[in-house]
Each structure stands twice: as C-alpha cells, then as structure tokens.
Write a protein that holds these residues in place. Structure first.
Motif, PDB file in Angstrom:
ATOM      1  N   ALA A 102       8.880   5.820  -0.504  1.00 48.67           N
ATOM      2  CA  ALA A 102       7.537   6.280  -0.835  1.00 48.67           C
ATOM      3  C   ALA A 102       7.271   7.593  -0.106  1.00 48.67           C
ATOM      4  CB  ALA A 102       6.501   5.234  -0.434  1.00 48.67           C
ATOM      5  N   ASP A 103       6.758   8.553  -0.836  1.00 49.46           N
ATOM      6  CA  ASP A 103       6.357   9.836  -0.265  1.00 49.46           C
ATOM      7  C   ASP A 103       4.842   9.793  -0.138  1.00 49.46           C
ATOM      8  OD1 ASP A 103       6.111  12.407   0.613  1.00 49.46           O
ATOM      9  OD2 ASP A 103       6.588  13.334  -1.320  1.00 49.46           O
ATOM     10  N   VAL A 130       9.045   4.373   7.849  1.00 48.75           N
ATOM     11  CA  VAL A 130       8.529   4.849   6.563  1.00 48.75           C
ATOM     12  C   VAL A 130       7.997   6.274   6.713  1.00 48.75           C
ATOM     13  CG1 VAL A 130       6.813   4.474   4.742  1.00 48.75           C
ATOM     14  CG2 VAL A 130       8.022   2.533   5.741  1.00 48.75           C
ATOM     15  N   LEU A 131       7.285   6.547   7.797  1.00 48.88           N
ATOM     16  CA  LEU A 131       6.754   7.896   8.022  1.00 48.88           C
ATOM     17  C   LEU A 131       7.872   8.918   8.167  1.00 48.88           C
ATOM     18  CD1 LEU A 131       3.780   7.380  10.510  1.00 48.88           C
ATOM     19  CD2 LEU A 131       3.699   7.734   8.048  1.00 48.88           C
ATOM     20  N   GLU A 132       9.016   8.475   8.687  1.00 48.52           N
ATOM     21  CA  GLU A 132      10.164   9.366   8.858  1.00 48.52           C
ATOM     22  C   GLU A 132      10.932   9.559   7.554  1.00 48.52           C
ATOM     23  OE1 GLU A 132      10.819  11.199  11.364  1.00 48.52           O
ATOM     24  OE2 GLU A 132       9.488  10.373  12.860  1.00 48.52           O
ATOM     25  N   ALA A 181       7.118  -0.189  14.450  1.00 47.32           N
ATOM     26  CA  ALA A 181       8.499   0.269  14.247  1.00 47.32           C
ATOM     27  C   ALA A 181       8.790   0.476  12.762  1.00 47.32           C
ATOM     28  CB  ALA A 181       9.480  -0.732  14.848  1.00 47.32           C
ATOM     29  N   LYS A 182       8.404  -0.479  11.940  1.00 47.14           N
ATOM     30  CA  LYS A 182       8.638  -0.372  10.495  1.00 47.14           C
ATOM     31  C   LYS A 182       7.809   0.762   9.903  1.00 47.14           C
ATOM     32  CE  LYS A 182       9.324  -3.362   6.515  1.00 47.14           C
ATOM     33  NZ  LYS A 182       9.293  -4.724   5.984  1.00 47.14           N
ATOM     34  N   LYS A 241       0.824  -1.219   0.000  1.00 49.03           N
ATOM     35  CA  LYS A 241       0.000   0.000   0.000  1.00 49.03           C
ATOM     36  C   LYS A 241       0.854   1.264   0.000  1.00 49.03           C
ATOM     37  CE  LYS A 241      -3.793  -2.373   0.257  1.00 49.03           C
ATOM     38  NZ  LYS A 241      -4.274  -2.896  -0.988  1.00 49.03           N
ATOM     39  N   PHE A 242       1.981   1.253   0.725  1.00 49.08           N
ATOM     40  CA  PHE A 242       2.835   2.446   0.725  1.00 49.08           C
ATOM     41  C   PHE A 242       3.373   2.730  -0.666  1.00 49.08           C
ATOM     42  CE2 PHE A 242       3.081   2.093   5.365  1.00 49.08           C
ATOM     43  CZ  PHE A 242       2.954   3.429   5.701  1.00 49.08           C
TER      44      PHE A 242
END
Length: 192
Positions: free
Chosen positions: A73-74, A56-58, A51-52, A28-29
């Motif tokens: 992925a943005d 990705v959010l960071e 954690a994973k 999905k990301f």
C-alpha cells in the motif's frame, strides 16, 4: 482498541483468522492505497503493532491477520497524539525508529485555553452545524455567554466546546444561547 482488533483494523484479516472473523476484511492501509490515512492516538500502539506499522511506512508489504499473501500500500500518514513521544521514546514505550519515521512535519496545536481567539469562531461554527441538524434557529450567543465561553479553561478542549454548544442548542429556551444554557465542567485542566 485491543492489539488484535487494532491489527485487524489496520492490516485487515482473512476469514477464520480468529473467532468472529466470518469474512475477509480489508484493512485501513489497503483501503487507503494511493491516499491518506489519519491515525489518532498513535502513542497508544503496542510495541508489536508499532513494528508492523513501521514496516508498512518503510514501503514493505504486509499480510492480513491470518493471511500469507503480501499486500503493498502506498499511503501518506497523518498521525496525531496528545502524548510527548520524545519522552515515550526515552522511556522505551515508543520505538525510536518509528518516531523519526513519523517526525517529518510536526504541527503543534495548543490547547483551546491557550488560543482564546478561536473560541468564538469555533462556537459559532458548531452553533450553525447544530442549528442545521436540529432545525433550531438560534441567533447566536448573548454577550454574557460569549464572555463565559472565553473565560472558561476548556479542560476537554475543542471536543468539549463542541459538546457544550450541541447541548445548548438542544436545550436553549430563548432565541440566543445564554449563560444558563451553557453546562461547563468543574474538572481541572490537564497539563499542556
């Protein structure tokens, strides 16, 4: 979803990564790159997935399950939950750093029973939708049915209202939805 399935859904997997992984699958990301990803029940994620997810959010790259190639992925994320994440953070069930990363703009949607002014508007919306889907031509709700809808406590919130209207559209005998057409639960409401 199980932890493995959720990880595969979010981050994708490579062919042969696990039993049943017959093809490479984009997560999905990756699919939402340059877009928005809406995640429901964010509070149900395991600590490992949290954690994973945080990485990705960071802005860090991730790998598909069974893969080694970094993928970036943005993605903007909208996360929903009915849990009190602050309590979960205090209890060690939800990562503090992820909580603060997600807690940018908070929108609190009160339960339907706390906003009775929305009930008729939503019920009419669902009536139009299900009239269209089923080919019925019901002309609305009787005053008694409206009163019943407004007095009911809606333990299942909007999802329950949607289902009650859908059932009534399918089963109504007259040209309007009336009280006998409404099948309401006797379940108590959960906490707010």
């Amino acid at each position: 979803l199980s932890e493995t399935l959720l990880e595969s859904e979010l981050f994708g997997h490579e062919k042969g990564a696990f039993t049943g992984a017959t093809d490479r699958k984009m997560g999905k990301f990756e699919a939402a790159h340059d877009g928005t990803l809406m995640l429901d029940e964010i509070g149900e994620m395991s600590q490992a997935i949290q954690a994973k997810f945080l990485r990705v959010l960071e802005g860090h790259p991730f790998e598909r399950v069974g893969g080694s190639a970094p993928i970036k992925a943005d993605v903007s994320v909208i996360a929903a939950t009915n849990r009190d994440l602050e309590k979960d953070v205090a209890a060690g069930k939800f990562r503090r750093d992820l909580y603060f990363r997600l807690h940018v703009v908070e929108i609190i949607v009160p339960p339907l029973r706390k906003r009775p002014e929305d009930i008729v508007t939503l019920a009419e919306h669902f009536l139009l939708r299900y009239n269209e889907e089923t080919g019925r031509k019901l002309q609305g709700f009787t005053p008694a049915a409206v009163s019943q809808l407004q007095q009911y406590r809606w333990p299942g919130n909007v999802r329950e209202l949607k289902n009650v209207v859908e059932r009534a559209v399918v089963l109504a005998q007259g040209d309007q939805i009336d009280v006998p057409d409404l099948t309401l639960s006797s379940l108590a409401t959960a906490g707010d």
